[in-house]
Design a protein around this motif. Structure first.
Motif, mmCIF file in Angstrom:
data_model
loop_
_atom_site.group_PDB
_atom_site.id
_atom_site.type_symbol
_atom_site.label_atom_id
_atom_site.label_comp_id
_atom_site.label_asym_id
_atom_site.label_seq_id
_atom_site.Cartn_x
_atom_site.Cartn_y
_atom_site.Cartn_z
ATOM 1 N N ARG A 307 0.743 -1.139 -0.037
ATOM 2 C CA ARG A 307 0.083 -0.205 -0.048
ATOM 3 C C ARG A 307 0.929 1.276 -0.033
ATOM 4 O O ARG A 307 0.626 2.262 -0.535
ATOM 5 N N LEU A 308 1.975 0.840 0.605
ATOM 6 C CA LEU A 308 2.721 2.419 0.684
ATOM 7 C C LEU A 308 3.773 2.548 -0.598
ATOM 8 O O LEU A 308 4.540 3.451 -0.637
ATOM 9 N N ALA A 309 3.507 1.612 -1.499
ATOM 10 C CA ALA A 309 4.380 1.822 -2.711
ATOM 11 C C ALA A 309 4.257 3.008 -3.398
ATOM 12 O O ALA A 309 5.311 3.866 -4.011
ATOM 13 N N ALA A 310 3.259 3.628 -3.553
ATOM 14 C CA ALA A 310 2.920 4.915 -4.244
ATOM 15 C C ALA A 310 3.482 6.276 -3.463
ATOM 16 O O ALA A 310 3.699 7.076 -3.803
ATOM 17 N N LEU A 311 3.762 5.864 -2.051
ATOM 18 C CA LEU A 311 4.340 7.059 -1.440
ATOM 19 C C LEU A 311 5.794 7.077 -1.394
ATOM 20 O O LEU A 311 6.582 8.167 -0.898
ATOM 21 N N TRP A 312 6.537 5.986 -1.935
ATOM 22 C CA TRP A 312 8.028 5.996 -2.010
ATOM 23 C C TRP A 312 8.754 7.186 -2.925
ATOM 24 O O TRP A 312 9.652 7.718 -2.463
ATOM 25 N N PRO A 313 7.941 7.549 -3.995
ATOM 26 C CA PRO A 313 8.781 8.535 -4.699
ATOM 27 C C PRO A 313 8.640 9.834 -3.997
ATOM 28 O O PRO A 313 9.588 10.665 -4.045
ATOM 29 N N PHE A 314 7.426 10.374 -3.462
ATOM 30 C CA PHE A 314 7.228 11.213 -2.533
ATOM 31 C C PHE A 314 8.237 11.443 -1.238
ATOM 32 O O PHE A 314 8.885 12.516 -1.042
ATOM 33 N N LEU A 315 8.271 10.290 -0.535
ATOM 34 C CA LEU A 315 9.255 10.371 0.564
ATOM 35 C C LEU A 315 10.721 10.436 0.226
ATOM 36 O O LEU A 315 11.435 10.995 0.784
ATOM 37 N N GLY A 316 11.101 9.858 -1.198
ATOM 38 C CA GLY A 316 12.552 10.202 -1.554
ATOM 39 C C GLY A 316 12.567 11.643 -1.777
ATOM 40 O O GLY A 316 13.624 11.954 -1.441
ATOM 41 N N ILE A 317 11.615 12.358 -2.287
ATOM 42 C CA ILE A 317 11.803 13.648 -2.767
ATOM 43 C C ILE A 317 11.975 14.438 -1.424
ATOM 44 O O ILE A 317 13.075 15.308 -1.326
ATOM 45 N N VAL A 318 11.347 14.160 -0.396
ATOM 46 C CA VAL A 318 11.188 14.801 1.093
ATOM 47 C C VAL A 318 12.836 14.396 1.788
ATOM 48 O O VAL A 318 13.122 15.381 2.103
ATOM 49 N N ALA A 319 13.155 13.388 1.413
ATOM 50 C CA ALA A 319 14.468 12.807 2.107
ATOM 51 C C ALA A 319 15.612 13.683 1.327
ATOM 52 O O ALA A 319 16.465 14.221 2.027
ATOM 53 N N GLU A 320 15.441 13.892 0.409
ATOM 54 C CA GLU A 320 16.428 14.612 -0.592
ATOM 55 C C GLU A 320 16.545 16.103 0.150
ATOM 56 O O GLU A 320 17.684 16.731 -0.075
ATOM 57 N N VAL A 321 15.338 16.565 0.258
ATOM 58 C CA VAL A 321 15.152 18.162 0.459
ATOM 59 C C VAL A 321 15.658 18.061 1.893
ATOM 60 O O VAL A 321 16.734 19.088 2.144
ATOM 61 N N LEU A 322 15.668 17.312 2.801
ATOM 62 C CA LEU A 322 16.106 17.291 4.142
ATOM 63 C C LEU A 322 17.609 17.133 4.221
ATOM 64 O O LEU A 322 18.387 17.925 4.960
ATOM 65 N N ILE A 323 18.198 16.449 3.067
ATOM 66 C CA ILE A 323 19.676 16.261 3.310
ATOM 67 C C ILE A 323 20.361 17.377 2.729
ATOM 68 O O ILE A 323 21.121 17.777 3.235
ATOM 69 N N LEU A 324 19.809 17.996 1.790
ATOM 70 C CA LEU A 324 20.133 18.987 1.384
ATOM 71 C C LEU A 324 20.202 20.564 2.173
ATOM 72 O O LEU A 324 21.100 21.055 2.417
ATOM 73 N N VAL A 325 18.982 20.597 2.871
ATOM 74 C CA VAL A 325 18.972 21.732 3.813
ATOM 75 C C VAL A 325 20.186 21.359 5.041
ATOM 76 O O VAL A 325 20.651 22.050 5.543
ATOM 77 N N THR A 326 20.200 20.076 5.380
ATOM 78 C CA THR A 326 21.151 19.802 6.627
ATOM 79 C C THR A 326 22.759 20.269 6.096
ATOM 80 O O THR A 326 23.356 20.665 6.886
ATOM 81 N N ILE A 327 22.786 19.762 4.880
ATOM 82 C CA ILE A 327 24.461 20.097 4.376
ATOM 83 C C ILE A 327 24.522 21.774 4.332
ATOM 84 O O ILE A 327 25.643 22.355 4.666
ATOM 85 N N ILE A 328 23.434 22.325 3.929
ATOM 86 C CA ILE A 328 23.606 23.804 3.912
ATOM 87 C C ILE A 328 23.643 24.448 5.463
ATOM 88 O O ILE A 328 24.771 25.203 5.558
ATOM 89 N N PHE A 329 22.983 24.054 6.363
ATOM 90 C CA PHE A 329 22.996 24.145 7.737
ATOM 91 C C PHE A 329 24.585 24.226 8.282
ATOM 92 O O PHE A 329 25.126 24.806 9.042
ATOM 93 N N ILE A 330 25.082 22.634 8.247
ATOM 94 C CA ILE A 330 26.520 22.343 8.738
ATOM 95 C C ILE A 330 27.573 23.190 8.103
ATOM 96 O O ILE A 330 28.313 23.773 8.580
ATOM 97 N N TYR A 331 27.455 23.503 6.769
ATOM 98 C CA TYR A 331 28.392 24.406 6.069
ATOM 99 C C TYR A 331 28.346 25.707 6.591
ATOM 100 O O TYR A 331 29.497 26.500 6.829
#
Length: 369
Positions: A307-331
């Protein structure tokens, strides 16, 4: 109040020539005020034969009459499975006189009449080639014996499609099929252009040729999965059967059991699997078709997604955004202090000096002296 109008025909039946076992249809329309009634009568070709009224269901239910009375009168008589005794004069009668059906009182206005002759002749004998089940460069043929009228040409049809036609007057006609397979199988009709036209059929039959609508089907957990198979060969499938491959063996699927529902009609079948289970329902399903000449089948693979298969693309995008924000904050946190100061100096205006102004002090002293 509307002015009365005597009945009159606006359409009359047309004479026709037919073959035995064919059908005939005659049509009649009349106007008047009030709307006139329409009746059908028949007079045969036999000497001294009297008129008889025809009713819906007459002649062992071979006669069908359909009439409508809306703005004007319309009536159609249809006679199926004609015999030679159906030849004769068919009469459409119309009247709007109130006393037209009175048993003891003569109507003021007589019934108006319109006639058509129907000629029914014996169907000529047509010799056809034997039914075909296999072969290459196959030729089918028809030969008419003792034609009742002149032959003006021939036509070959398969269903509604015209395959060939000519203007030859021969009593023999043929058509080349080529290879006999599922695509070429079917009912072929040879038609002789005569008055009336004469036709016969040749059957090309093969065992079923089954294909899957999709080789692989996907469904979501909890939904209903639908697997479809079809067969394009002739004759039509007489029986469809579904199996599931389990431990290397075909396990029959019974319609209406558990979550299975089988919907079959002619050359198509569908297997409905309700409430898909991600653990037990995925796998290979086998559909099998049977007709008079044999059987054939194919395999459809079913895959069930979570049932969660349709959510994986959306969760992937959210994860990428969070990682990018974290990298900018640490820098930003780890930038050198001097880089911060340099940035501040470069963008600020000069500051006023707090050192004493000696020149101004000396001027005040000279003035006091």
């Amino acid at each position: 109040m509307e002015t009365p109008l005597k009945a009159g025909f606006i359409k009359s039946p047309l004479s026709q020539k037919k073959l035995t076992e064919d059908s005939v249809e005659l049509h009649c329309e009349a106007i008047g005020n009030p709307i006139p009634e329409i009746q059908w009568w028949f007079e045969g070709d036999e000497p001294n034969e009297t008129d008889t009224q025809l009713w819906d269901g007459a002649r062992q239910d071979r006669v069908k009459i359909n009439a409508t009375y809306n703005l004007h009168s319309t009536s159609t008589i249809y006679i199926a499975n004609l015999t030679v005794n159906d030849s004769g004069t068919y009469e459409c009668r119309a009247s709007n006189d109130p006393d037209r059906n009175h048993l003891s009182k003569n109507p003021k206005v007589k019934w108006i009449r319109s006639q058509a002759n129907v000629f029914v002749i014996e169907h000529p004998i047509i010799e056809t080639s034997p039914n075909v089940t296999s072969g290459m460069d196959v030729v089918i043929s028809c030969n008419i014996t003792e034609p009742k009228s002149s032959i003006l040409g021939h036509e070959w049809k398969k269903g509604d499609k015209i395959l060939a036609s000519d203007k030859e007057t021969s009593a023999y006609t043929s058509h080349k099929i080529g290879v006999v397979n599922a695509e070429s199988s079917g009912v072929y009709e040879c038609i002789f252009d005569m008055n009336p036209p004469v036709s016969s059929r040749v059957y090309v039959t093969v065992k079923p040729h089954v294909t899957a609508y999709k080789k692989s089907e996907h469904g979501n957990e909890g939904d209903t999965g639908i697997l479809t198979c079809k067969c394009s060969s002739y004759p039509p499938v007489s029986q469809w059967t579904w199996y599931k491959l389990k431990d290397g063996m075909n396990e029959p699927i019974i319609n209406g059991t558990e979550q299975f529902f089988i919907e079959s009609s002619g050359n198509k079948t569908k297997l409905h699997i309700a409430n898909l289970d991600i653990e037990k329902d995925p796998g290979e399903y086998h559909c099998n078709a049977t007709n008079d000449l044999g059987s054939d089948g194919t395999v459809v693979t079913l895959r069930v997604r979570s049932r969660l298969a349709a959510l994986w693309p959306f969760l992937g995008i959210v994860a990428e955004v969070l990682i990018l924000v974290t990298i900018i904050f640490i820098y930003e946190k780890r930038r050198k202090p001097d880089e911060v100061l340099d940035d501040d100096d470069g963008g600020s205006a000069p500051l006023k000096s707090n050192a004493p102004n000696h020149k101004d002090k000396n001027v005040r002293q000279r003035n006091s002296n």
